[in-house]
Structure formats: structure tokens, C-alpha cells
Motif scaffolding. Structure first.
Motif, PDB file in Angstrom:
ATOM      1  N   ILE A  62       0.837  -1.201   0.000  1.00  0.00           N
ATOM      2  CA  ILE A  62       0.000   0.000   0.000  1.00  0.00           C
ATOM      3  C   ILE A  62       0.876   1.256   0.000  1.00  0.00           C
ATOM      4  N   ALA A  63       1.913   1.238   0.803  1.00  0.00           N
ATOM      5  CA  ALA A  63       2.815   2.400   0.845  1.00  0.00           C
ATOM      6  C   ALA A  63       3.457   2.636  -0.525  1.00  0.00           C
ATOM      7  N   GLN A 114       0.857   4.029  -2.946  1.00  0.00           N
ATOM      8  CA  GLN A 114       0.569   5.441  -2.669  1.00  0.00           C
ATOM      9  C   GLN A 114       1.663   6.347  -3.219  1.00  0.00           C
ATOM     10  N   GLU A 115       2.887   5.885  -3.051  1.00  0.00           N
ATOM     11  CA  GLU A 115       4.038   6.626  -3.566  1.00  0.00           C
ATOM     12  C   GLU A 115       3.947   6.749  -5.092  1.00  0.00           C
ATOM     13  N   LEU A 145       1.274   6.442  -6.932  1.00  0.00           N
ATOM     14  CA  LEU A 145       0.137   7.281  -7.318  1.00  0.00           C
ATOM     15  C   LEU A 145       0.486   8.765  -7.211  1.00  0.00           C
ATOM     16  N   SER A 146       1.199   9.131  -6.171  1.00  0.00           N
ATOM     17  CA  SER A 146       1.503  10.557  -6.020  1.00  0.00           C
ATOM     18  C   SER A 146       2.473  11.017  -7.116  1.00  0.00           C
ATOM     19  N   LYS A 199      -5.567   3.353  -8.336  1.00  0.00           N
ATOM     20  CA  LYS A 199      -6.512   3.618  -7.244  1.00  0.00           C
ATOM     21  C   LYS A 199      -7.368   2.392  -6.942  1.00  0.00           C
ATOM     22  N   LEU A 223      -5.241   0.008  -5.116  1.00  0.00           N
ATOM     23  CA  LEU A 223      -5.043   0.499  -3.745  1.00  0.00           C
ATOM     24  C   LEU A 223      -6.261   0.174  -2.883  1.00  0.00           C
ATOM     25  N   GLU A 224      -7.444   0.418  -3.447  1.00  0.00           N
ATOM     26  CA  GLU A 224      -8.674   0.132  -2.694  1.00  0.00           C
ATOM     27  C   GLU A 224      -8.753  -1.347  -2.345  1.00  0.00           C
ATOM     28  N   GLN A 265      -6.295  -2.157   0.360  1.00  0.00           N
ATOM     29  CA  GLN A 265      -6.723  -1.630   1.654  1.00  0.00           C
ATOM     30  C   GLN A 265      -7.827  -2.487   2.266  1.00  0.00           C
TER      31      GLN A 265
END
Ligand SMILES: [Zn+2]
Length: 243
Positions: A39-40, A43-44, A46-47, A129, A132-133, A136
Motif C-alpha cells: 500500500i505504501a 501510494q508513492e 500514485l503521487s 486507485k 489500492l482500494e 486496503q
């Protein structure tokens, strides 16, 4: 010496219980950790993609405004050409107009490349995304499972950890190091009792003379085959994990 052997065996019994508790948790702690890492990383990623997309759109908008202002300039030059007094001035305006047209062509090409880049990033963001969902949701699930198992075993675990602390302080550093080393090498079992004249770890027969000496609990013997610390049946039968 007998106390030392007994204490080592007690430590083994405590660790057996703690190992069993860990087994009940299974691979859940590892799975939770892995999902958290995934997940980390997502997120990285995605940003970074969002940065790429925003950057590309913003550059595209800049190019767009530049094109608009160049077109306005061309219109202005056109109207100026009606007012020139000589050919030289007329040609100078023509050159300006050609140059502006060239720049517009280049910017239009750039705009389309930027548009492409931003669109690709946006598609990747959508996919990311979703991923990621999903991760999560999986994490929540695994965490809940782990919490359930931990709730059931927590009390026991604390009890054995506390016992372990009490026992460990009674063991000499060198003996503890030996214990930990064998435990690590031998799948958690460092101290085993003699069973019907054989090592309780690898089932290799122990020479009768050694069995006899072991019964006296006067020395620390290790199995010649597997290297585990051997204790007498008597110690095994009279020791318990809770002291
Ligand atoms: Zn052995």
C-alpha cells in the motif's frame, strides 16, 4: 547443575508454548506487513503519477495560451502590413508572421504529446486507485483476523512471556547463547529429554553409559548427532512451563 538443566528445560517448555501461539497466528502478521508495504509503495507511485499528470496538463495549458497570444500577434501583424510605407517593413512583418506560425506548429505538436502523457498518467492513476482500494480492503480483513486471533491468545502469550523473563535471568549468558543457537538451528527445539535411550530430538540412540550419566543430572550433554542439549526423563517429567 541439575538446576541449570531444569531451568534450560523449563525455558524450552515456555518457548514451545510461545511457538504454538505464533503458529496459531500463522502467517497473518507477515501478510499484514506485506500488504502495508504494498500500500505504501502504491501510494508513492500514485503521487508520482499525479505529479506527472498535473505537470503535463499545466505545460499543455501554457502552450495553449502561448498559441492564443501568437495568433493574436499574427492578426496584429496582418493589419500592420496594410499600414507599412515600404517593402522592407512589409517583409519584416512577414518574417515575424512566419516565425510565429512556426512556433505555433511546434507548440501544437508539444501540446498533443503532453495531452497524451497526461492521459496515460490518468489511466494509470485510475488503475492504481482500484488496486489500492483492493489492497486496503484486504489489509482491513487480515488485520481483523489477526486481532481476533491475538485477542484469544494475548493473555496466554503475556503469561508465557512473563514466565520467560523470570527464567531467562536465571540462566548464564553462555548457556542462553548456546540454547538460542541450537534453537535457531533446530527448528525451535534446543533441549530434549532422553526417550527410551534415544535423543528426543533426532531419535538417535544414546550410548548406555551416557544415558546412565545423564540420569545423574550432573553434566550438560549434547546429542552427538543433532547437537541438542539432552536432559534426563526425570527432569522432563518434573518440569513445567509455569514456575
Ligand atoms: Zn539428537
Amino acid at each position: 547443575m541439575e538446576n541449570k538443566l531444569r531451568t534450560l528445560y523449563t525455558l524450552q517448555l515456555i518457548d514451545n508454548n510461545l511457538d504454538e501461539i505464533e503458529d496459531m497466528k500463522g502467517d497473518l502478521p507477515g501478510e499484514v506487513r506485506k500488504l502495508e508495504e504494498n500500500i505504501a509503495a502504491l501510494q508513492e507511485q500514485l503521487s508520482l503519477l499525479e505529479e506527472t499528470m498535473r505537470g503535463a496538463f499545466s505545460l499543455r495549458n501554457n502552450a495553449d495560451s502561448e498559441i492564443i497570444s501568437l495568433r493574436e500577434k499574427i492578426e496584429k501583424y496582418k493589419s500592420q502590413q496594410f499600414q507599412v510605407r515600404n517593402n522592407k517593413e512589409y517583409d519584416a512583418l512577414t518574417r515575424e508572421m512566419d516565425q510565429a506560425a512556426e512556433t505555433i506548429a511546434r507548440l501544437e505538436k508539444e501540446m498533443s504529446a503532453l495531452e497524451n502523457k497526461a492521459t496515460i498518467a490518468r489511466t494509470d492513476i485510475e488503475t492504481g486507485k482500484k488496486e489500492l482500494e483492493e489492497s486496503q480492503a484486504q489489509l482491513e480483513e487480515k488485520k481483523a483476523e489477526l486481532a481476533e486471533v491475538s485477542k484469544n491468545t494475548e493473555e496466554e502469550e503475556l503469561k508465557f512471556k512473563h514466565e520467560r523473563e523470570k527464567v531467562v535471568v536465571r540462566i548464564a549468558k553462555a548457556d542462553l547463547a548456546l540454547y538460542e543457537r541450537i534453537r535457531k538451528a533446530k527448528n525451535g527445539r534446543a533441549v530434549v529429554p532422553i526417550k527410551r535411550g534415544s535423543c528426543g530430538g533426532c531419535y538417535t540412540a544414546v550410548p548406555p553409559q551416557k544415558v546412565h550419566e545423564l540420569k545423574q543430572n550432573k553434566r550438560l550433554y549434547t546429542c552427538e548427532r543433532c547437537g541438542r542439549i539432552l536432559v534426563s526423563t526425570e527432569i522432563a517429567e518434573t518440569s513445567t512451563a509455569l514456575v
